[in-house]
Design a protein around this motif. Structure first.
Motif, PDB file in Angstrom:
ATOM      1  N   SER A   1       0.915  -1.245  -0.152  1.00  0.00           N
ATOM      2  CA  SER A   1      -0.224  -0.037  -0.058  1.00  0.00           C
ATOM      3  C   SER A   1       0.852   1.552  -0.014  1.00  0.00           C
ATOM      4  O   SER A   1       1.852   1.163   0.662  1.00  0.00           O
ATOM      5  CB  SER A   1      -0.903   0.097   1.365  1.00  0.00           C
ATOM      6  N   PRO A   2       0.633   2.352  -0.609  1.00  0.00           N
ATOM      7  CA  PRO A   2       1.174   3.773  -0.535  1.00  0.00           C
ATOM      8  C   PRO A   2       1.130   4.369   0.995  1.00  0.00           C
ATOM      9  O   PRO A   2       1.960   5.064   0.934  1.00  0.00           O
ATOM     10  CB  PRO A   2       0.717   4.538  -1.754  1.00  0.00           C
ATOM     11  N   PHE A   3       0.331   3.650   1.726  1.00  0.00           N
ATOM     12  CA  PHE A   3       0.348   4.262   2.934  1.00  0.00           C
ATOM     13  C   PHE A   3       0.245   2.979   3.828  1.00  0.00           C
ATOM     14  O   PHE A   3      -0.011   1.976   3.653  1.00  0.00           O
ATOM     15  CB  PHE A   3      -1.033   5.289   3.307  1.00  0.00           C
ATOM     16  N   SER A   4       0.878   3.140   5.211  1.00  0.00           N
ATOM     17  CA  SER A   4       0.951   2.293   6.178  1.00  0.00           C
ATOM     18  C   SER A   4      -0.606   2.083   6.778  1.00  0.00           C
ATOM     19  O   SER A   4      -1.091   3.050   7.244  1.00  0.00           O
ATOM     20  CB  SER A   4       1.777   2.831   7.316  1.00  0.00           C
ATOM     21  N   ILE A   5      -0.904   0.725   6.879  1.00  0.00           N
ATOM     22  CA  ILE A   5      -2.372   0.657   7.484  1.00  0.00           C
ATOM     23  C   ILE A   5      -2.263  -0.512   8.329  1.00  0.00           C
ATOM     24  O   ILE A   5      -1.428  -1.422   8.221  1.00  0.00           O
ATOM     25  CB  ILE A   5      -3.220   0.387   6.299  1.00  0.00           C
ATOM     26  N   ASP A   6      -3.460  -0.352   9.288  1.00  0.00           N
ATOM     27  CA  ASP A   6      -3.307  -1.898  10.077  1.00  0.00           C
ATOM     28  C   ASP A   6      -4.118  -2.922   9.578  1.00  0.00           C
ATOM     29  O   ASP A   6      -4.910  -2.679   8.543  1.00  0.00           O
ATOM     30  CB  ASP A   6      -4.288  -1.357  11.593  1.00  0.00           C
ATOM     31  N   GLU A   7      -4.211  -3.689  10.290  1.00  0.00           N
ATOM     32  CA  GLU A   7      -5.075  -5.096   9.853  1.00  0.00           C
ATOM     33  C   GLU A   7      -6.715  -4.871   9.636  1.00  0.00           C
ATOM     34  O   GLU A   7      -7.184  -5.273   8.852  1.00  0.00           O
ATOM     35  CB  GLU A   7      -5.140  -6.153  10.767  1.00  0.00           C
ATOM     36  N   ASP A   8      -7.153  -3.729  10.416  1.00  0.00           N
ATOM     37  CA  ASP A   8      -8.713  -3.511  10.037  1.00  0.00           C
ATOM     38  C   ASP A   8      -8.712  -2.157   9.216  1.00  0.00           C
ATOM     39  O   ASP A   8      -9.877  -1.402   9.405  1.00  0.00           O
ATOM     40  CB  ASP A   8      -9.355  -3.330  11.445  1.00  0.00           C
ATOM     41  N   GLU A   9      -7.865  -1.983   8.415  1.00  0.00           N
ATOM     42  CA  GLU A   9      -7.805  -0.784   7.628  1.00  0.00           C
ATOM     43  C   GLU A   9      -7.506  -1.227   6.086  1.00  0.00           C
ATOM     44  O   GLU A   9      -7.004  -2.185   5.840  1.00  0.00           O
ATOM     45  CB  GLU A   9      -6.970   0.386   7.884  1.00  0.00           C
ATOM     46  N   ALA A  10      -8.147  -0.308   5.198  1.00  0.00           N
ATOM     47  CA  ALA A  10      -7.890  -0.553   3.825  1.00  0.00           C
ATOM     48  C   ALA A  10      -7.730   0.878   3.099  1.00  0.00           C
ATOM     49  O   ALA A  10      -8.197   1.940   3.889  1.00  0.00           O
ATOM     50  CB  ALA A  10      -9.069  -1.288   3.134  1.00  0.00           C
ATOM     51  N   ILE A  11      -7.012   1.230   2.156  1.00  0.00           N
ATOM     52  CA  ILE A  11      -6.816   2.385   1.380  1.00  0.00           C
ATOM     53  C   ILE A  11      -7.631   2.115  -0.017  1.00  0.00           C
ATOM     54  O   ILE A  11      -7.640   1.226  -0.777  1.00  0.00           O
ATOM     55  CB  ILE A  11      -5.448   2.285   0.860  1.00  0.00           C
ATOM     56  N   LEU A  12      -8.621   3.011   0.144  1.00  0.00           N
ATOM     57  CA  LEU A  12      -9.607   3.218  -1.067  1.00  0.00           C
ATOM     58  C   LEU A  12      -8.875   3.775  -2.142  1.00  0.00           C
ATOM     59  O   LEU A  12      -8.570   5.274  -1.931  1.00  0.00           O
ATOM     60  CB  LEU A  12     -10.903   3.538  -0.774  1.00  0.00           C
ATOM     61  N   VAL A  13      -8.769   3.549  -3.338  1.00  0.00           N
ATOM     62  CA  VAL A  13      -8.367   4.415  -4.508  1.00  0.00           C
ATOM     63  C   VAL A  13      -9.476   4.747  -5.415  1.00  0.00           C
ATOM     64  O   VAL A  13     -10.274   3.800  -5.877  1.00  0.00           O
ATOM     65  CB  VAL A  13      -7.305   3.419  -5.572  1.00  0.00           C
ATOM     66  N   PHE A  14      -9.690   5.980  -5.658  1.00  0.00           N
ATOM     67  CA  PHE A  14     -10.771   6.584  -6.413  1.00  0.00           C
ATOM     68  C   PHE A  14     -10.308   7.514  -7.315  1.00  0.00           C
ATOM     69  O   PHE A  14      -9.379   7.954  -6.969  1.00  0.00           O
ATOM     70  CB  PHE A  14     -11.912   6.718  -5.386  1.00  0.00           C
ATOM     71  N   THR A  15     -11.280   7.946  -8.266  1.00  0.00           N
ATOM     72  CA  THR A  15     -10.854   8.987  -9.137  1.00  0.00           C
ATOM     73  C   THR A  15     -11.989   9.843  -8.966  1.00  0.00           C
ATOM     74  O   THR A  15     -13.330   9.766  -8.793  1.00  0.00           O
ATOM     75  CB  THR A  15     -11.032   8.493 -10.654  1.00  0.00           C
ATOM     76  N   GLN A  16     -11.542  11.255  -8.985  1.00  0.00           N
ATOM     77  CA  GLN A  16     -12.339  12.408  -8.815  1.00  0.00           C
ATOM     78  C   GLN A  16     -11.726  13.397  -9.530  1.00  0.00           C
ATOM     79  O   GLN A  16     -10.609  13.946  -9.299  1.00  0.00           O
ATOM     80  CB  GLN A  16     -12.536  12.727  -7.391  1.00  0.00           C
ATOM     81  N   ASP A  17     -12.793  14.155 -10.434  1.00  0.00           N
ATOM     82  CA  ASP A  17     -12.162  15.213 -11.223  1.00  0.00           C
ATOM     83  C   ASP A  17     -10.816  14.841 -12.055  1.00  0.00           C
ATOM     84  O   ASP A  17     -10.007  15.605 -11.998  1.00  0.00           O
ATOM     85  CB  ASP A  17     -11.737  16.410 -10.349  1.00  0.00           C
ATOM     86  N   ASP A  18     -10.879  13.626 -12.570  1.00  0.00           N
ATOM     87  CA  ASP A  18      -9.774  13.052 -13.401  1.00  0.00           C
ATOM     88  C   ASP A  18      -8.408  13.118 -12.652  1.00  0.00           C
ATOM     89  O   ASP A  18      -7.359  12.786 -13.247  1.00  0.00           O
ATOM     90  CB  ASP A  18      -9.799  13.717 -14.808  1.00  0.00           C
ATOM     91  N   LYS A  19      -8.640  13.001 -11.297  1.00  0.00           N
ATOM     92  CA  LYS A  19      -7.318  12.740 -10.338  1.00  0.00           C
ATOM     93  C   LYS A  19      -7.515  11.512  -9.358  1.00  0.00           C
ATOM     94  O   LYS A  19      -8.432  11.321  -8.972  1.00  0.00           O
ATOM     95  CB  LYS A  19      -6.964  14.098  -9.540  1.00  0.00           C
ATOM     96  N   ILE A  20      -6.352  10.693  -9.397  1.00  0.00           N
ATOM     97  CA  ILE A  20      -6.488   9.477  -8.692  1.00  0.00           C
ATOM     98  C   ILE A  20      -6.289  10.420  -7.118  1.00  0.00           C
ATOM     99  O   ILE A  20      -5.306  10.783  -7.000  1.00  0.00           O
ATOM    100  CB  ILE A  20      -5.481   8.522  -9.046  1.00  0.00           C
TER     101      ILE A  20
END
Length: 147
Positions: free
Chosen positions: A116-135
């Motif tokens: 993941s591009p960020f550090s996360i715990d076992e009960d966390e997730a990183i959501l990747v979304f697109t808004q205004d043509d930006k990730i």
């Protein structure tokens, strides 16, 4: 003189490209309203379910998610229109093992780990979304296992 100009232009290009790659920031505001996010284990691996209360489909696109050291594409559920699902193959499903490699053709390999591009715990997730043509990225927290 032209060598100095080429050198300066090269340095400028390196600086520009380096600054573009470092724009990965977590968003404070959620791209949609979510119900309780949960995951289940199935015969193929982990299924992460993200129930959405409301989202502006024309403005925001939920693309992928990082969870338990892997990345998977988010897909809308066919059964429930407000549910997004990510499947993570763990390689625990039935596999055909045979001396003839052609008979093993349908086997799906386990998913490779993807950090993941960020550090996360076992009960966390990183959501990747697109808004205004930006990730963009948003941290989902409090993810529980359902049986």
């Amino acid at each position: 003189m032209t060598k100095i100009l080429f050198f300066m232009a090269g340095v400028l290009m390196v600086v520009l490209f380096a600054s573009c790659g470092s724009n990965k920031d977590l968003q404070e505001r959620a791209p949609a309203q979510f119900n309780k996010v949960y995951y289940t284990y199935n015969s193929n691996g982990i299924e992460l379910n993200i129930p959405v209360v409301s989202i502006q489909d024309e403005l925001v696109s939920l693309d992928a998610v990082y969870f338990h050291g892997m990345k998977s594409v988010l897909e809308k559920s066919d059964d429930q229109p407000n549910l997004y699902v990510a499947n993570f193959r763990m390689g625990t499903g039935d596999m055909v093992m045979d001396a003839d490699p052609a008979k093993e053709y349908g086997n799906k390999p386990p998913q490779l780990p993807e950090e993941s591009p960020f550090s996360i715990d076992e009960d966390e997730a990183i959501l990747v979304f697109t808004q205004d043509d930006k990730i963009k990225y948003y941290k989902l927290t409090g993810i529980v296992e359902k049986e």
